[in-house]
Every structure is written in structure tokens, then in C-alpha cells.
Design a protein around this motif. Structure first.
Motif, PDB file in Angstrom:
ATOM      1  N   SER A  11       0.141 -30.529 -82.395  1.00  0.00           N
ATOM      2  CA  SER A  11       1.107 -31.346 -81.663  1.00  0.00           C
ATOM      3  C   SER A  11       2.403 -31.490 -82.450  1.00  0.00           C
ATOM      4  CB  SER A  11       0.511 -32.726 -81.427  1.00  0.00           C
ATOM      5  OG  SER A  11       0.390 -33.011 -80.094  1.00  0.00           O
ATOM      6  N   LYS A  12       2.253 -31.820 -83.728  1.00  0.00           N
ATOM      7  CA  LYS A  12       3.423 -32.028 -84.585  1.00  0.00           C
ATOM      8  C   LYS A  12       4.165 -30.728 -84.869  1.00  0.00           C
ATOM      9  CE  LYS A  12       1.407 -36.070 -86.744  1.00  0.00           C
ATOM     10  NZ  LYS A  12       0.711 -36.592 -87.913  1.00  0.00           N
ATOM     11  N   LEU A  13       3.420 -29.663 -85.139  1.00  0.00           N
ATOM     12  CA  LEU A  13       4.051 -28.388 -85.490  1.00  0.00           C
ATOM     13  C   LEU A  13       4.718 -27.684 -84.310  1.00  0.00           C
ATOM     14  CD1 LEU A  13       1.444 -26.750 -87.904  1.00  0.00           C
ATOM     15  CD2 LEU A  13       3.720 -27.585 -88.489  1.00  0.00           C
ATOM     16  N   PHE A  14       4.032 -27.705 -83.168  1.00  0.00           N
ATOM     17  CA  PHE A  14       4.481 -26.887 -82.038  1.00  0.00           C
ATOM     18  C   PHE A  14       4.907 -27.685 -80.812  1.00  0.00           C
ATOM     19  CE2 PHE A  14       1.202 -24.345 -84.321  1.00  0.00           C
ATOM     20  CZ  PHE A  14       2.071 -23.416 -84.892  1.00  0.00           C
ATOM     21  N   GLY A  15       4.835 -29.011 -80.879  1.00  0.00           N
ATOM     22  CA  GLY A  15       5.232 -29.843 -79.741  1.00  0.00           C
ATOM     23  C   GLY A  15       4.283 -29.741 -78.564  1.00  0.00           C
ATOM     24  N   LEU A  16       2.990 -29.547 -78.853  1.00  0.00           N
ATOM     25  CA  LEU A  16       2.001 -29.412 -77.788  1.00  0.00           C
ATOM     26  C   LEU A  16       1.346 -30.750 -77.491  1.00  0.00           C
ATOM     27  CD1 LEU A  16       0.201 -26.152 -78.964  1.00  0.00           C
ATOM     28  CD2 LEU A  16       2.065 -26.380 -77.312  1.00  0.00           C
ATOM     29  N   ASP A  17       0.943 -30.931 -76.234  1.00  0.00           N
ATOM     30  CA  ASP A  17       0.196 -32.116 -75.815  1.00  0.00           C
ATOM     31  C   ASP A  17      -1.139 -31.651 -75.256  1.00  0.00           C
ATOM     32  OD1 ASP A  17       2.172 -34.163 -76.346  1.00  0.00           O
ATOM     33  OD2 ASP A  17       3.289 -33.308 -74.663  1.00  0.00           O
ATOM     34  N   PHE A  18      -2.220 -32.279 -75.726  1.00  0.00           N
ATOM     35  CA  PHE A  18      -3.566 -31.956 -75.282  1.00  0.00           C
ATOM     36  C   PHE A  18      -4.077 -33.093 -74.415  1.00  0.00           C
ATOM     37  CE2 PHE A  18      -2.792 -29.718 -79.191  1.00  0.00           C
ATOM     38  CZ  PHE A  18      -3.345 -28.474 -78.983  1.00  0.00           C
ATOM     39  N   CYS A  19      -4.476 -32.777 -73.194  1.00  0.00           N
ATOM     40  CA  CYS A  19      -4.984 -33.784 -72.258  1.00  0.00           C
ATOM     41  C   CYS A  19      -6.413 -33.423 -71.882  1.00  0.00           C
ATOM     42  CB  CYS A  19      -4.122 -33.819 -70.999  1.00  0.00           C
ATOM     43  SG  CYS A  19      -2.390 -34.144 -71.327  1.00  0.00           S
ATOM     44  N   LYS A  20      -7.358 -34.293 -72.264  1.00  0.00           N
ATOM     45  CA  LYS A  20      -8.758 -34.031 -71.960  1.00  0.00           C
ATOM     46  C   LYS A  20      -8.988 -34.153 -70.455  1.00  0.00           C
ATOM     47  CE  LYS A  20     -13.425 -35.409 -73.140  1.00  0.00           C
ATOM     48  NZ  LYS A  20     -14.271 -36.304 -73.936  1.00  0.00           N
ATOM     49  N   ILE A  21      -9.723 -33.195 -69.912  1.00  0.00           N
ATOM     50  CA  ILE A  21     -10.078 -33.207 -68.501  1.00  0.00           C
ATOM     51  C   ILE A  21     -11.529 -33.655 -68.412  1.00  0.00           C
ATOM     52  CG2 ILE A  21     -10.343 -31.842 -66.411  1.00  0.00           C
ATOM     53  CD1 ILE A  21      -8.206 -29.959 -67.498  1.00  0.00           C
ATOM     54  N   SER A  22     -11.767 -34.780 -67.773  1.00  0.00           N
ATOM     55  CA  SER A  22     -13.125 -35.311 -67.663  1.00  0.00           C
ATOM     56  C   SER A  22     -13.885 -34.585 -66.554  1.00  0.00           C
ATOM     57  CB  SER A  22     -13.088 -36.806 -67.376  1.00  0.00           C
ATOM     58  OG  SER A  22     -12.614 -37.036 -66.067  1.00  0.00           O
ATOM     59  N   VAL A  23     -15.192 -34.714 -66.585  1.00  0.00           N
ATOM     60  CA  VAL A  23     -16.032 -34.096 -65.554  1.00  0.00           C
ATOM     61  C   VAL A  23     -15.632 -34.615 -64.171  1.00  0.00           C
ATOM     62  CG1 VAL A  23     -18.401 -33.867 -64.724  1.00  0.00           C
ATOM     63  CG2 VAL A  23     -17.928 -33.744 -67.158  1.00  0.00           C
ATOM     64  N   GLU A  24     -15.271 -35.879 -64.084  1.00  0.00           N
ATOM     65  CA  GLU A  24     -14.851 -36.456 -62.808  1.00  0.00           C
ATOM     66  C   GLU A  24     -13.576 -35.785 -62.292  1.00  0.00           C
ATOM     67  OE1 GLU A  24     -15.480 -38.499 -65.575  1.00  0.00           O
ATOM     68  OE2 GLU A  24     -17.516 -38.857 -64.918  1.00  0.00           O
ATOM     69  N   ASP A  25     -12.716 -35.360 -63.198  1.00  0.00           N
ATOM     70  CA  ASP A  25     -11.468 -34.697 -62.809  1.00  0.00           C
ATOM     71  C   ASP A  25     -11.701 -33.305 -62.232  1.00  0.00           C
ATOM     72  OD1 ASP A  25      -9.987 -36.877 -63.662  1.00  0.00           O
ATOM     73  OD2 ASP A  25      -9.644 -36.021 -65.656  1.00  0.00           O
ATOM     74  N   PHE A  26     -12.846 -32.680 -62.539  1.00  0.00           N
ATOM     75  CA  PHE A  26     -13.126 -31.332 -62.040  1.00  0.00           C
ATOM     76  C   PHE A  26     -13.075 -31.288 -60.521  1.00  0.00           C
ATOM     77  CE2 PHE A  26     -16.018 -30.123 -65.886  1.00  0.00           C
ATOM     78  CZ  PHE A  26     -14.921 -30.163 -66.716  1.00  0.00           C
ATOM     79  N   SER A  27     -13.473 -32.381 -59.852  1.00  0.00           N
ATOM     80  CA  SER A  27     -13.520 -32.401 -58.393  1.00  0.00           C
ATOM     81  C   SER A  27     -12.145 -32.194 -57.763  1.00  0.00           C
ATOM     82  CB  SER A  27     -14.128 -33.707 -57.897  1.00  0.00           C
ATOM     83  OG  SER A  27     -13.311 -34.794 -58.270  1.00  0.00           O
TER      84      SER A  27
END
Length: 70
Positions: A11-27
Motif C-alpha cells: 500500500s505504502k510503496l505502490f499506492g494500492l488498496d486491498f479490500c477483502k471480499i466476504s463470502v456474503e459479497d460473492f452473491s
């Protein structure tokens, strides 16, 4: 280094954001959509500077736990 530590570093080096996708979000992808090959797999969407409207880059599937036939 932990997974959270690696993501923080990227995140700090490359300006990336990681967003966890929950099992509920799969729907949201459709009723028959399977996002992972095993329930232990964790999925993140990776974004370039999401706070400023950055672009989606990739899905990151993390399969860290040992199991038979892996």
C-alpha cells in the motif's frame, strides 16, 4: 512478515488498496457464482488509489492453509 504487513507495505510503496471480499459479497456476482475453490481461500480486490477514484487492478486469492491434496 504477516499478510497484513505485506499488504501495508505494498500500500505504502505502490499506492494500492486491498479490500477483502466476504463470502456474503460473492452473491453480488450472481446466484451461482463461485469465487473460490475452497472455503479457506480469502479474496481481496486490489485497487490503485481507491480513495481518489482509482482503477480496479486484480482479484488476489490467498490460500495459505495446508490441507490434503493441495
Amino acid at each position: 512478515m504477516s499478510l497484513a504487513g505485506m499488504m501495508s507495505t505494498f500500500s505504502k510503496l505502490f499506492g494500492l488498496d486491498f479490500c477483502k471480499i466476504s463470502v456474503e459479497d460473492f452473491s453480488e456476482f450472481g446466484p451461482d457464482h463461485v469465487m473460490t475453490w475452497h472455503p479457506d481461500v480469502v479474496v481481496f480486490s486490489v485497487w490503485e488509489d481507491a480513495a481518489n477514484g482509482g482503477d480496479f487492478l486484480v482479484y488476489l486469492c490467498v490460500d495459505l492453509f495446508p490441507r490434503a491434496h493441495k
